[in-house]
Design a protein around this motif. Structure first.
Motif, PDB file in Angstrom:
ATOM      1  N   VAL A  12      -4.884   3.875  -0.932  1.00 30.14           N
ATOM      2  CA  VAL A  12      -5.631   3.516   0.276  1.00 30.14           C
ATOM      3  C   VAL A  12      -6.856   4.414   0.436  1.00 30.14           C
ATOM      4  CG1 VAL A  12      -3.583   2.644   1.450  1.00 30.14           C
ATOM      5  CG2 VAL A  12      -4.258   5.044   1.768  1.00 30.14           C
ATOM      6  N   HIS A  31       0.805  -1.215   0.000  1.00 29.19           N
ATOM      7  CA  HIS A  31       0.000   0.000   0.000  1.00 29.19           C
ATOM      8  C   HIS A  31       0.844   1.274   0.000  1.00 29.19           C
ATOM      9  CE1 HIS A  31      -2.509  -3.206   1.684  1.00 29.19           C
ATOM     10  NE2 HIS A  31      -3.551  -2.532   1.219  1.00 29.19           N
ATOM     11  N   LEU A  44      -3.520   1.551   7.815  1.00 24.06           N
ATOM     12  CA  LEU A  44      -2.915   2.038   6.576  1.00 24.06           C
ATOM     13  C   LEU A  44      -3.137   3.540   6.515  1.00 24.06           C
ATOM     14  CD1 LEU A  44      -4.318  -0.788   4.261  1.00 24.06           C
ATOM     15  CD2 LEU A  44      -2.095  -0.725   5.424  1.00 24.06           C
ATOM     16  N   GLU A  66      -0.821   0.210  -3.946  1.00 27.26           N
ATOM     17  CA  GLU A  66      -2.269   0.405  -3.908  1.00 27.26           C
ATOM     18  C   GLU A  66      -2.644   1.735  -3.259  1.00 27.26           C
ATOM     19  OE1 GLU A  66      -6.217  -1.426  -1.664  1.00 27.26           O
ATOM     20  OE2 GLU A  66      -4.378  -2.627  -1.774  1.00 27.26           O
TER      21      GLU A  66
END
Length: 299
Positions: A160, A113, A127, A158
């Motif tokens: 978040v 992430h 996250l 990725e």
């Protein structure tokens, strides 16, 4: 039937030259509750994604199941503890264990992430978003380079979901992510549900966000459920994918083309067959998008 696949970095020279996006179809997050069902039922799932940290051990029951499932299906590795945005030095033991898991699993790709999870050696187990600044871009690009050099392959990062914003932000999130990808050479794992959640929480347009990203760098899509509290939305992964996320997914595919897609479910986990049925809906959206695109070309 053996479903084993080569890592995405081992694309044919022709595919590499054309910049082709690898295609692995439609997958599910592999969860403990479904280990036996996957092996017994051989579901119509093209691939599975594992949470890397759940298998970073030398042996035991999880690794036994993983080896059996990996012999039948391609597997992607998805991490939650890399903390790519932290100012703490990387945990070298963690990186060594991750690299060994990569060697053992031979995943189609490895992801984590765009966030930080802790500071000063303390893990928040969350996250956490980064400030969208030039300084943060330089920091993250250097960190991604260190990880990619250590693993010997590109990674996917990725977007978040977020619930707060930074007063000193210098750009929008999509521009921040795009610049990191451009400078680091990594790829994008685009979480469509996270885009929707953040767009509701921060009041930006989700389609504009997608349009601002480099389409050729988007190699995977996540879909998941969320909890809608009216004034805010939380990414909970404990519901089926909602209609508004399905709609955004369809529009995203219309814009960027077919992308390897999976569904995440981390709580209130239903029987495997229910998730396979939900995944079939993603297949139908993908097929319809391709059909409509072909009509547009013919016209």
């Amino acid at each position: 039937m053996n479903h084993r696949a080569q890592p995405a970095r081992e694309l044919t020279p022709e595919a590499q030259a054309s910049g082709a996006r690898p295609w692995y179809g439609y997958g599910l997050g592999l969860r403990t509750e479904h280990f036996d069902a996957v092996l017994e039922e051989r579901p119509a799932v093209d691939w599975f994604e594992i949470i890397s940290e759940n298998f970073m051990v030398a042996g035991g029951k999880p690794r036994h199941y993983l080896a059996s499932i990996r012999s039948r299906y391609p597997v992607a590795m998805h991490g939650v503890s890399l903390s790519i945005g932290s100012t703490d030095p990387f945990d070298r033991d963690y990186l060594r264990e991750l690299r060994q898991l990569v060697r053992d699993v031979e995943p189609i790709w490895v992801s984590d992430h765009l966030c930080w999870t802790g500071n000063g050696g303390i893990n928040s187990h969350d996250l956490l978003p980064l400030p969208y600044t030039e300084e943060a871009i330089s920091h993250v690009v250097a960190r991604i380079g260190e990880v990619q050099d250590f693993l010997g392959r590109e990674i996917l990062i990725e977007n978040v979901s977020s619930y707060v914003s930074f007063a000193d932000a210098e750009m929008e999130e999509a521009a921040f992510l795009s610049e990191i990808v451009r400078r680091s050479g990594c790829r994008i794992l685009l979480d469509v549900n996270n885009i929707y959640v953040s767009s509701r929480n921060h009041g930006f347009d989700a389609d504009t966000y997608v349009a601002a990203l480099p389409a050729d760098r988007i190699w995977q899509i996540h879909l998941a459920g969320h909890s809608d509290y009216g004034d805010y939305v939380i990414d909970t992964h404990d519901h089926p994918v909602r209609d508004e996320v399905w709609a955004l997914y369809a529009r995203t595919l219309q814009r960027i083309g077919p992308v390897t897609t999976m569904i995440e479910r981390d709580d209130n986990i239903p029987p495997l067959r229910e998730l396979v049925q939900e995944l079939d809906h993603a297949r139908r959206i993908g097929a319809q998008t391709l059909y409509l695109s072909s009509l547009a070309v013919c016209a």
